[in-house]
Scaffold this active site. Structure first.
Site, short mmCIF file in Angstrom:
data_model
loop_
_atom_site.label_atom_id
_atom_site.label_comp_id
_atom_site.label_asym_id
_atom_site.label_seq_id
_atom_site.Cartn_x
_atom_site.Cartn_y
_atom_site.Cartn_z
N THR A 20 -4.78 -46.31 20.07
CA THR A 20 -6.10 -46.90 20.07
C THR A 20 -7.12 -46.27 19.77
OG1 THR A 20 -6.13 -46.33 22.49
CG2 THR A 20 -5.11 -48.44 22.17
N TRP A 21 -7.07 -44.99 19.04
CA TRP A 21 -8.01 -44.28 18.44
C TRP A 21 -8.92 -45.01 17.77
CZ3 TRP A 21 -7.73 -40.06 14.23
CH2 TRP A 21 -8.93 -39.25 14.45
N ASP A 47 -1.16 -46.41 23.98
CA ASP A 47 -1.65 -45.08 23.92
C ASP A 47 -3.23 -44.88 23.81
OD1 ASP A 47 -1.15 -42.13 23.91
OD2 ASP A 47 -2.25 -42.67 22.14
N TYR A 52 -11.20 -41.19 23.48
CA TYR A 52 -11.32 -42.12 22.52
C TYR A 52 -12.72 -43.09 22.85
CZ TYR A 52 -6.72 -41.16 21.23
OH TYR A 52 -5.45 -40.33 20.85
N GLN A 162 3.60 -35.56 22.75
CA GLN A 162 3.14 -36.43 21.63
C GLN A 162 2.40 -35.43 20.52
OE1 GLN A 162 -0.84 -39.46 21.13
NE2 GLN A 162 0.75 -40.03 22.76
N TYR A 190 2.55 -39.70 16.53
CA TYR A 190 1.13 -40.09 16.60
C TYR A 190 0.97 -40.40 14.85
CZ TYR A 190 -1.59 -35.77 16.63
OH TYR A 190 -1.99 -34.55 16.45
P1 NAP Z 1 -2.38 -44.61 12.26
O1 NAP Z 1 -1.72 -45.43 13.21
O2 NAP Z 1 -1.28 -43.53 11.31
O3 NAP Z 1 -3.07 -45.41 11.02
C1 NAP Z 1 -4.07 -46.46 11.47
C2 NAP Z 1 -4.32 -47.03 10.06
O4 NAP Z 1 -3.47 -47.88 9.57
C3 NAP Z 1 -5.90 -48.10 10.23
O5 NAP Z 1 -6.56 -47.89 9.49
C4 NAP Z 1 -4.81 -49.37 10.43
O6 NAP Z 1 -6.00 -50.69 9.96
C5 NAP Z 1 -4.03 -49.28 9.59
N1 NAP Z 1 -2.83 -50.12 9.66
C6 NAP Z 1 -2.09 -50.34 10.97
N2 NAP Z 1 -0.90 -50.97 10.84
C7 NAP Z 1 -1.17 -51.70 9.44
C8 NAP Z 1 -0.35 -52.43 8.73
N3 NAP Z 1 0.61 -53.02 9.14
N4 NAP Z 1 -0.79 -52.70 7.62
C9 NAP Z 1 -1.80 -52.09 7.02
N5 NAP Z 1 -2.57 -51.24 7.44
C10 NAP Z 1 -2.36 -51.13 8.82
O7 NAP Z 1 -3.58 -43.78 12.55
P2 NAP Z 1 -4.02 -43.12 14.00
O8 NAP Z 1 -4.91 -44.06 14.58
O9 NAP Z 1 -4.60 -41.89 13.73
O10 NAP Z 1 -2.70 -42.86 14.98
C11 NAP Z 1 -2.11 -43.67 15.67
C12 NAP Z 1 -2.65 -43.50 17.24
O11 NAP Z 1 -1.86 -42.11 17.58
C13 NAP Z 1 -3.84 -43.15 17.63
O12 NAP Z 1 -4.66 -44.48 17.52
C14 NAP Z 1 -3.88 -42.52 18.83
O13 NAP Z 1 -3.37 -43.53 19.87
C15 NAP Z 1 -2.63 -41.75 18.67
N6 NAP Z 1 -3.41 -40.34 18.14
C16 NAP Z 1 -3.09 -39.19 19.08
C17 NAP Z 1 -3.57 -37.90 18.82
C18 NAP Z 1 -3.11 -36.95 19.68
O14 NAP Z 1 -3.89 -35.78 19.35
N7 NAP Z 1 -2.49 -36.92 20.69
C19 NAP Z 1 -4.23 -37.73 17.62
C20 NAP Z 1 -4.43 -38.64 16.71
C21 NAP Z 1 -3.87 -40.04 16.97
P3 NAP Z 1 -6.51 -51.66 10.96
O15 NAP Z 1 -7.08 -50.59 12.27
O16 NAP Z 1 -7.94 -51.90 10.54
O17 NAP Z 1 -5.80 -52.43 11.57
#
Ligand code: NAP
Length: 281
Positions: A20-21, A47, A52, A162, A190
């Site tokens: 959900t970031w 998550d 966020y 994570q 993540y």
């Molecule tokens: P990600 O999930 O790797 O990528 C998100 C991107 O992919 C968004 O632009 C999304 O578009 C796109 N997307 C998702 N599904 C898709 C699909 N089926 N087809 C095409 N595009 C798609 O990036 P992230 O947000 O960095 O990582 C995921 C989660 O991990 C975060 O949201 C957070 O909850 C967690 N996280 C944790 C940490 C930590 O330090 N613990 C750090 C970073 C992230 P749309 O949103 O426009 O649909």
């Protein structure tokens, strides 16, 4: 959606969840609808973090899960600067209020900080005794840091670590993943799509994903997710603010890749050399 035991928590959790970031960058109604669609499709592992949107994302989730809290495995994270024994309690209370729930299923330290880990863990344990969290875990911890946490609380108390994990960033496979697997600590990957930098279809790796996807009538991202989930200790939390993306990710739950296909992906996206520490986004 496939459920897996999350570490030693005794709870079976969807292997694919919802990150959900930056969900607050979407129109609120769209973001709520996307989360709800995900829960409907079994992506009930949500998550989030107090960081966020400075709490706004937790409020969006609170709205999305109203009336369906029991279908969700809800994870939030405390910022390192708040991670004293008392700070963990007040941060958790704020998160619970924004999320409109009485408990978190798992509460994580977002990354290692300067407050002593003993105090953070004491805060987590107190919250657990009070029923405000069911389990706690860590995020962005390398093996030395995991060892320090295990020395305080026992590795069996750590639900998950994570960490950054996607096709172009496989550093955790060298040390962190084996350490966690040996001790029954779940590894929640993540940014499974490289946080928006997914391999281009014209790249060598992108072509491999597309070819495998085509044979299954699947998408390259579904293939990537299956590779990232190929071991039972692993979970993935892609973020998707658009319903078609949520639906695409949920459909990966039904995809099964052969050993040959996994080996092709492994070769196309080599895990690279061992580095010190864990990479962070
Ligand atoms: P990600 O999930 O790797 O990528 C998100 C991107 O992919 C968004 O632009 C999304 O578009 C796109 N997307 C998702 N599904 C898709 C699909 N089926 N087809 C095409 N595009 C798609 O990036 P992230 O947000 O960095 O990582 C995921 C989660 O991990 C975060 O949201 C957070 O909850 C967690 N996280 C944790 C940490 C930590 O330090 N613990 C750090 C970073 C992230 P749309 O949103 O426009 O649909």
């Amino acid at each position: 959606m496939e459920l897996r035991p999350l570490g030693r928590t005794g709870v079976d959790v969807p292997a694919i969840g919802q990150g959900t970031w930056e969900l607050d960058a979407h129109d609120r109604r769209t973001a709520v609808a996307a989360l709800r669609r995900g829960v409907d499709l079994g992506l009930g592992h949500i998550d989030t973090a107090e960081m966020y949107g400075d709490g706004t994302v937790e409020e969006i989730i609170g709205e999305a899960i109203r009336g369906r809290r029991d279908q969700v495995y809800l994870v939030s994270k405390v910022l390192p600067r708040n991670a004293t024994t008392a700070g963990v309690a007040t941060a958790c209370a704020r998160s619970l209020r924004r999320l409109r729930t009485g408990h978190l299923d798992c509460y994580l330290l977002h990354w290692p900080g300067s407050h002593p880990l003993e105090g953070t863990i004491a805060g987590f344990e107190r919250l657990r005794a009070e029923g405000k969290i069911r389990a706690w875990g860590l995020s962005n911890f390398d093996v030395d840091e995991l060892e320090a946490a295990a020395a305080i609380a026992g590795a069996e108390s750590i639900a998950c670590n994570q960490v950054l994990y996607h096709l172009a960033e496989r550093t955790i496979e060298h040390e962190v993943l084996p350490w966690c697997e040996a001790r029954g600590v779940a590894v929640v990957g993540y940014s499974p799509f490289g946080s928006g930098r997914f391999p281009a279809p014209s790249s060598r790796g992108g072509r491999v994903l597309a070819e495998i996807a085509a044979t299954h009538g699947a998408s390259p991202r579904q293939v990537a997710l299956r590779f990232l989930l190929r071991r039972p200790s692993l979970f993935a939390i892609p973020k998707a603010g658009r319903i078609p993306h949520v639906e695409d990710n949920a459909a990966a739950g039904a995809l099964a890749l052969s050993a040959t296909e996994l080996a092709r992906i492994d070769a196309a996206f080599p895990r690279g050399r061992q580095r010190r520490g864990v990479p962070m986004l």
